[in-house]
Motif scaffolding. Structure first.
Motif, mmCIF file in Angstrom:
data_model
loop_
_atom_site.group_PDB
_atom_site.id
_atom_site.type_symbol
_atom_site.label_atom_id
_atom_site.label_comp_id
_atom_site.label_asym_id
_atom_site.label_seq_id
_atom_site.Cartn_x
_atom_site.Cartn_y
_atom_site.Cartn_z
ATOM 1 N N GLY A 1 0.832 -1.206 0.000
ATOM 2 C CA GLY A 1 0.000 0.000 0.000
ATOM 3 C C GLY A 1 0.864 1.252 0.000
ATOM 4 O O GLY A 1 0.617 2.203 -0.740
ATOM 5 N N LEU A 2 1.908 1.217 0.824
ATOM 6 C CA LEU A 2 2.842 2.341 0.867
ATOM 7 C C LEU A 2 3.463 2.577 -0.522
ATOM 8 O O LEU A 2 3.573 3.716 -0.989
ATOM 9 N N ALA A 3 3.829 1.460 -1.165
ATOM 10 C CA ALA A 3 4.433 1.572 -2.502
ATOM 11 C C ALA A 3 3.448 2.195 -3.479
ATOM 12 O O ALA A 3 3.816 3.051 -4.291
ATOM 13 N N LEU A 4 2.181 1.792 -3.399
ATOM 14 C CA LEU A 4 1.174 2.325 -4.321
ATOM 15 C C LEU A 4 0.952 3.810 -4.085
ATOM 16 O O LEU A 4 0.853 4.597 -5.037
ATOM 17 N N VAL A 5 0.862 4.201 -2.813
ATOM 18 C CA VAL A 5 0.697 5.617 -2.502
ATOM 19 C C VAL A 5 1.892 6.404 -3.029
ATOM 20 O O VAL A 5 1.750 7.469 -3.644
ATOM 21 N N THR A 6 3.081 5.850 -2.809
ATOM 22 C CA THR A 6 4.289 6.519 -3.295
ATOM 23 C C THR A 6 4.240 6.693 -4.812
ATOM 24 O O THR A 6 4.496 7.783 -5.332
ATOM 25 N N LEU A 7 3.890 5.612 -5.505
ATOM 26 C CA LEU A 7 3.822 5.682 -6.966
ATOM 27 C C LEU A 7 2.791 6.700 -7.428
ATOM 28 O O LEU A 7 3.033 7.467 -8.358
ATOM 29 N N GLY A 8 1.635 6.691 -6.742
ATOM 30 C CA GLY A 8 0.570 7.620 -7.114
ATOM 31 C C GLY A 8 1.020 9.056 -6.957
ATOM 32 O O GLY A 8 0.887 9.876 -7.874
#
Lengths: 292, 285, 348
Positions: free
Chosen positions: A265-272
């Protein structure tokens, strides 16, 4: 009818410098299938496995002391490593971008060094300095200071692997922006610090935010280096990625993937956020134009 | 007061009215030394204690030699795959417009953002014989997880963004007029692509390959779960360092680390040479 | 076949997104001529050139090469030589390989032998006066040299027509002038049908056999440089070809009056009533008040390219520029009268 006769069919090429529609469609399909198979599927697997036994099993993974300790340690590590590298990155890029001096390229190469070192080796070098058989290990034992297999070692290894993030983003950006604005501020009577705060900082703020975002993702997710220096002591020296490993090796898959889903989830938020920044502030994040 | 005679001399830094040089450079060098240079020096000191013969002895140990072969060999293969598909992805993302292009572009960076341990367990469960993909591969007689194939898959995963992001900016910068010029001179699309578009991109593709290769060699987290870690078969060099360390064989760990650093260094040097050559030849990187 | 029609452009229309760039445009290009497409930016001249080349496609209309309808012929088969404003040389190829590119791209059966290609490259290098540069790379050449290489590359395929898109636009003033003269010489030697696009009137008038003036996607006028200068068909053409002053006038019975006073300018038959009179700065003369068509006060005077130019403020607020040969310096604020010696009238 003559008018219709000179009308050209609609499927005329949009441009002579592209491939035919069929080839184009095929290449797009291959690229998307490849990315889906290699990148998206693993990501989806994390969530699928995490929820394989339902919500309760998922939440249970977080209702235990070891998970709390791992979350806490990960947050502490990032809370130290990220600001440290933020300050370092800004200071280093000021020195490198605003002044001309000999040995500059060597200095940039050295700052980049941690990126080309294997994470395991990054951990190893700290063991060699602070470990019981290390350079200053005996002295540390004498004074009862624990660095390896303890929080300080984890923080140090994390700082090492994230060391270049901010600096390498800001150096080219600040080099491109040059020194004219700062010089103008100085001629208008501003102090150096005032010029930095009111001129330089606003110019680099999006680039800074961008690099901090990436730095934080790596700091919270680092595995190899931290694994070497941590000693895997449950509840004491386990970060989230290490906790994932332990649960996985204990065949506690649901819990392992549940904790992993937090990091995903952290990775997705970062990517977003990263994409958003790239989209909105493309020119303010990175040096444009080609490197000379 | 007589001013000193002006004479050309190479000075350490060009004069500037901007303040803070001493302070910022001092802080930079201090941090760099303490965090990066001193610990790395510890490795060099330790390794030089072993001597070349000592390192050679470790390197020729069958288990170590096999691990190095696995790491470097499979990484080269994976970097090749990543370069090929990375080029394709970069081309599609920059040259074609299709719905969801922005999303696909963002997805490319996933391996940069996803913690390696998370990627590792996900790949392992996906390619395990009872996993979603592993099951299909098993029907074809391929076992991916717990074999070198698994290592290859993990290395392609982490190497891909390097390959894409190195060539992408150069594809963006290709001057469309170059392609139009080629077309007006009678060249078909295939001729244009192979003779005009691709050659200037080769240095970037090689650079992307080298970056993906170096990353694959050093990678640990995303590989160990899927690799099976069978000595002589699917054991990677970084894992062997960890094993040596847990056996308190610091010397052995240092020797392997030194070999890996040496090869990374050569790779970096190669990248720099490629870029220098490309700059000389085409006037850009 | 010199003088016969080499390319016929018939009723060409083209729209990009929603903006129309070409409106029903027709044009003949004669074999062996050097034709300039002149117009301001946005006039559609580059689009027209690209459609002739086959790099863009019209929504409607035809392109005919000789007797062959080329409208749907792919660019590769049109045998055009295209020279781009920014040269578009292949950076990774030597000068010789750049020039030989079009020959090497041919199918084996049509491809000249290696020796023949080498000979042709040598001849072209002689033609552009860059013999000895064969093994250089584009990054080692100046802008002017690169553009000459680009021209040689286009000529190498022996094109039916040479198309140049603002060929001198990226060069500095001096190189531009030299290359202009040089292009004219090359054209006179090769007799190659050539179309070039420019927004620079001097370039078009100096270099070309005929000028086609384009404005907002339409052909305003086509003719020799003398014809378009001496007999412009519209105010647009007139204004685009140089500095003009614009004066309200009345036409009656073939005569034109300004401020009630007769001018030497003749009105075309049928043009009656309020009209606009246009004159060049050198078609005005200072005159005594009772002979003058216009009145005003001197704002400033300066020398430009060896001539005296005087800015005169007219009472309605407009400023006109007069070019005077009698170079007595006029002080600012002095009231003066101006007499119109020649000009053109068009309906207001």
């Amino acid at each position: 009818m003559s008018e219709i006769a000179t009308d050209l069919p609609r499927q005329q090429p949009a441009s002579v410098v592209t491939e035919g529609g069929l080839v184009r469609g095929l290449l797009i399909a291959v690229a998307i299938v490849f990315l889906a198979l290699f990148l998206v599927l693993p990501l989806a697997t994390v969530f699928v496995q995490a929820f394989a036994k339902g919500w309760d099993a998922y939440l249970a993974a977080f209702h235990e002391a070891d998970a709390h300790a791992a979350i806490r340690l990960t947050l502490i590590t990032a809370a130290i490593a990220v600001p440290f590298n933020l300050v370092f990155g800004v200071v280093a890029s000021w020195a490198i971008a605003k002044f001309e001096f000999r040995g500059k390229n060597l200095l940039i190469t050295l700052i980049d060094l941690p990126f080309s070192v294997s994470p395991v080796v990054s951990g190893l070098i700290y063991v060699l300095v602070f470990g019981s058989q290390g350079l200053i290990g005996p002295w540390l034992i004498e004074h009862d200071i624990q660095i390896i297999f303890a929080v300080p070692g984890i923080v140090l290894a994390t700082i090492f692997v994230t060391f270049p993030f901010v600096a390498r983003q800001l150096i080219p950006l600040m080099q491109e922006q040059g020194t004219a604005e700062e010089e103008a501020a100085l001629t208008l009577g501003a102090s150096g610090w005032h010029a930095f705060r009111t001129v330089t900082l606003p110019n680099i703020r999006w680039g800074l935010l961008y690099s901090v975002l990436l730095c934080n993702a790596r700091a919270m997710g680092e595995f190899g280096a931290v694994s070497v220096v941590s000693g895997h002591i449950r509840g004491l020296t386990n970060t989230l990625p290490l906790h994932v490993e332990i649960l996985y090796n204990e065949y506690n898959f649901v819990a392992s993937f549940a904790v992993a889903s937090l990091l995903a989830g952290l990775a997705l938020v970062t990517l977003g956020l990263k994409s958003l920044l790239e989209w909105r502030y493309a020119g303010d994040i990175a040096a444009s134009g080609r490197r000379h | 007061m007589a001013s000193p005679p002006l004479r050309p001399r190479r000075r350490f830094r060009q004069p500037s009215v901007i303040p803070g040089f001493g302070l910022t450079l001092g802080y930079t060098l201090t941090c760099l030394s303490l965090i990066v240079l001193l610990p790395l020096a510890a490795l060099v000191v330790r390794a030089s204690g072993l001597g070349l013969s000592g390192i050679w002895e470790v390197a020729t140990d069958p288990r170590v030699a096999s691990a190095l072969r696995v790491s470097f060999g499979i990484s080269a293969l994976a970097a090749l795959t990543a370069s090929l598909f990375g080029f394709l992805v970069a081309w599609v993302l920059t040259r074609y417009d299709f719905p969801g292009r922005r999303l696909v572009d963002a997805v490319v960076d996933l391996p940069f953002a996803l913690p390696t341990a998370v990627a590792g367990i996900a790949l392992a469960s996906l390619y395990a014989p009872n996993g979603l993909v592993g099951e299909q591969l098993a029907k074809l007689g391929i076992q991916a997880a717990y074999t070198p194939v698994g290592i290859y898959i993990a290395m392609v995963f982490i190497g891909l963004p390097f390959a894409v992001r190195t060539v992408q900016p150069l594809i963006v910068e290709i001057d469309k007029e170059i392609e139009e010029a080629s077309a007006t001179l009678g060249a078909g699309r295939f001729h244009t692509l192979t003779r005009v578009v691709l050659p200037p991109l080769i240095p970037a593709v090689l650079t992307g390959f080298a970056l993906a290769f170096a990353r694959g060699v050093g990678e640990y987290g995303s590989i160990i779960f899927i690799a099976g870690n069978l000595p002589y078969v699917s054991e990677i060099a970084p894992l062997l360092i960890v094993i040596k360390l847990s056996e308190f064989d610091y010397g052995g760990a240092c020797a392997i680390a030194t070999i890996m650093l040496g090869i990374s260094f050569v790779t970096l040097l190669a990248i720099n040479l490629i870029q220098a050559w490309s700059r000389r030849r085409f006037g850009y990187v | 076949m010199k003088g016969s029609t080499a390319i016929r452009v018939e009723n060409l229309s083209k729209t990009f997104d929603t903006a129309a760039v070409l409106h029903d445009l027709s044009l003949d290009v004669r074999a062996g001529e050097l034709l300039a497409l002149l117009g301001p930016s946005g006039s559609g001249k580059t689009t027209l050139l690209r459609i002739i080349a086959g790099l863009d496609f019209p929504d409607r209309g035809r392109i005919v090469f000789g007797a062959e309808d080329a409208t749907r012929l792919p660019v590769q088969q049109r045998a055009v030589g295209f020279v781009f404003q920014h040269y578009a040389l292949f950076k990774h190829m030597s000068v010789a390989d750049n020039i030989a590119y079009g020959l090497n791209a041919r199918k084996r059966a049509d491809r000249p032998s290696k020796v023949e290609i080498k000979r042709r490259v040598g001849d072209l290098l002689d033609l552009i006066k860059l013999s000895g540069f064969a093994d250089r790379y584009p990054s080692q050449l100046s802008g002017g040299q690169r553009q000459r290489i680009a021209l040689a590359r286009a000529l190498a395929v022996e094109p039916r027509v040479l198309l140049l898109d603002e060929p001198f636009g990226a060069l500095d003033a001096q190189v531009r002038k030299d290359l202009r003269r040089w292009l004219r010489e090359i054209h006179d030697r090769t007799g190659q049908t050539t179309i070039f696009v420019t927004h620079d009137q001097d370039e078009a008038l100096e270099l070309s056999d005929r000028v086609a003036v384009l404005s907002r996607g339409r052909l305003e006028q086509i003719g020799t440089p003398d014809e378009v200068q001496e007999a412009p068909v519209s105010a647009t053409v007139l204004k685009f070809l140089g500095d003009t002053i614009e004066v309200e006038a009345i036409a009656q019975g073939g005569q034109v009056r300004v401020d009630g006073r007769l001018t030497p300018v003749a009105a075309p038959p049928g043009l009656v009533g309020p009209v606009k009179l246009y004159a060049r700065p050198w078609q005005l003369q200072f005159a005594e008040s009772h002979e003058a068509h216009l009145h005003g006060t001197v704002r400033s005077s300066y020398r430009s390219q060896g001539r005296q130019r005087i800015e005169v403020d007219r009472p309605e607020g407009k400023t006109v520029v007069v070019e005077a040969s009698d170079t007595a310096r006029l002080p600012a604020g002095r009231p003066v009268g101006l007499r119109i010696l020649a000009g053109h009238v068009f309906a207001g």
